[in-house]
Design a protein around this motif. Structure first.
Motif, mmCIF file in Angstrom:
data_model
loop_
_atom_site.group_PDB
_atom_site.id
_atom_site.type_symbol
_atom_site.label_atom_id
_atom_site.label_comp_id
_atom_site.label_asym_id
_atom_site.label_seq_id
_atom_site.Cartn_x
_atom_site.Cartn_y
_atom_site.Cartn_z
ATOM 1 N N PHE A 222 -2.461 -2.064 9.282
ATOM 2 C CA PHE A 222 -2.408 -0.732 8.805
ATOM 3 C C PHE A 222 -2.097 0.067 9.948
ATOM 4 N N THR A 223 -0.840 1.051 9.748
ATOM 5 C CA THR A 223 -0.292 1.549 10.696
ATOM 6 C C THR A 223 -0.144 3.134 10.507
ATOM 7 N N VAL A 224 -0.214 3.710 11.572
ATOM 8 C CA VAL A 224 -0.307 5.029 11.680
ATOM 9 C C VAL A 224 0.984 5.557 12.812
ATOM 10 N N THR A 225 1.689 6.416 12.370
ATOM 11 C CA THR A 225 2.735 6.845 13.215
ATOM 12 C C THR A 225 2.681 7.946 13.913
ATOM 13 N N THR A 226 3.230 7.908 15.064
ATOM 14 C CA THR A 226 3.375 9.470 15.766
ATOM 15 C C THR A 226 4.736 9.954 15.731
ATOM 16 N N HIS A 227 5.603 9.393 15.014
ATOM 17 C CA HIS A 227 6.871 9.999 14.672
ATOM 18 C C HIS A 227 7.123 11.355 14.143
ATOM 19 N N GLU A 228 5.777 11.781 13.565
ATOM 20 C CA GLU A 228 5.880 13.198 13.132
ATOM 21 C C GLU A 228 6.152 14.224 14.103
ATOM 22 N N LYS A 229 5.763 13.895 15.512
ATOM 23 C CA LYS A 229 6.029 14.925 16.379
ATOM 24 C C LYS A 229 7.412 15.203 16.467
ATOM 25 N N GLU A 230 8.713 14.120 16.369
ATOM 26 C CA GLU A 230 9.951 14.147 16.286
ATOM 27 C C GLU A 230 10.303 15.248 15.316
ATOM 28 N N LYS A 231 9.715 15.205 14.194
ATOM 29 C CA LYS A 231 10.033 16.061 13.076
ATOM 30 C C LYS A 231 9.464 17.514 13.373
ATOM 31 N N ALA A 232 8.329 17.470 13.933
ATOM 32 C CA ALA A 232 7.872 18.692 14.607
ATOM 33 C C ALA A 232 8.714 19.523 15.637
ATOM 34 N N ASP A 233 9.172 18.697 16.426
ATOM 35 C CA ASP A 233 10.235 19.125 17.430
ATOM 36 C C ASP A 233 11.493 19.633 16.667
ATOM 37 N N ALA A 234 12.019 18.932 15.864
ATOM 38 C CA ALA A 234 13.168 19.366 15.122
ATOM 39 C C ALA A 234 12.898 20.542 14.314
ATOM 40 N N LEU A 235 11.901 20.923 13.624
ATOM 41 C CA LEU A 235 11.795 22.068 13.054
ATOM 42 C C LEU A 235 11.331 23.218 13.753
#
Length: 241
Positions: A222-235
């Motif tokens: 079961f995996t949780v990713t922190t890649h959402e930070k990259e999306k937030a930075d892009a936004l």
């Protein structure tokens, strides 16, 4: 001891340099093994520290058992433990394995136990310390007798995997219901990584909820990713955050 359920909803932490992580959402039941996956610098360790009550989130919410974060950070710290976190749980290379275990058992008795436990006869306290240490070593598969000098082996003489097992054992002496482990695959061979994940699965199967940081999680985890930070930075860069 039973593990604790861990949930997060749009969980995020913003610091002086921007978002460490953002938009993390997941649900994990008691006794789960949760892999926090992401590249170095993506906020993996900050998320681990926030979920174990060591860093204060600034957005969204999370719960560990009955305790809501960030409001109940102190309560979460009492039921959780950390292993292999640089700058937080570093092993002293000059101390021996036995010295580390003895010191942790004393600290657990002094700060993690009840007042009644502190006033028990010395022999009873020593017996309890020994049982905690042996149970932790058995759980992580660390055989002191197999080390070069047994318990007198210095930490600097341990192999990487042995040092990780020792760090895990020290965390387990407190019998946490949530265990956070950082950099589980750092500088390990593929075979050693497989050993670590098998160990973490066994800890979860025994009832402890485990949250483990890694660069790449096994496919069946079961995996949780922190890649959402990259999306937030892009936004943020486009002014749409």
């Amino acid at each position: 001891m039973n593990g604790l359920a861990v949930t997060a909803r749009d969980f995020g932490l913003e610091g002086p340099r921007g978002w460490a992580f953002r938009g993390v959402s997941f649900e994990a039941g008691p006794g789960s093994l949760v892999a926090v996956e992401g590249p170095s610098g993506s906020g993996r360790t900050c998320l681990l520290l926030a979920l174990t009550g060591r860093m204060k989130a600034t957005e969204g919410m999370a719960t560990v058992g009955e305790f809501g974060l960030p409001k109940r950070m102190a309560a979460v710290r009492r039921v959780s433990a950390l292993a292999h976190v640089a700058g937080v749980t570093d092993l002293d290379p000059a101390l021996t394995v036995g010295e580390h275990l003895h010191e942790r058992a004393l600290l657990q008795r002094r700060f993690g136990g009840s007042l009644r436990a502190l006033v028990r006869p010395r022999r009873e306290r020593a017996t309890e310390d020994g049982l905690r240490v042996e149970a932790a070593l058995t759980a992580v598969g660390l055989d002191r007798e197999a080390l070069p000098k047994g318990s007198r082996t210095a930490v600097r003489d341990l192999e990487r995997l042995e040092a990780l097992r020792l760090s895990l054992a020290l965390a387990l002496i407190g019998r946490p219901r949530l265990l956070g482990v950082d950099d589980t695959d750092l500088t390990l061979s593929n075979a050693e990584r497989d050993e670590v994940w098998a160990l973490l699965r066994s800890l979860a199967e025994s009832g402890t909820t485990v949250v483990a940081v890694c660069s790449q999680a096994p496919d069946d985890t079961f995996t949780v990713t922190t890649h959402e930070k990259e999306k937030a930075d892009a936004l943020a860069a486009t002014g749409r955050a």
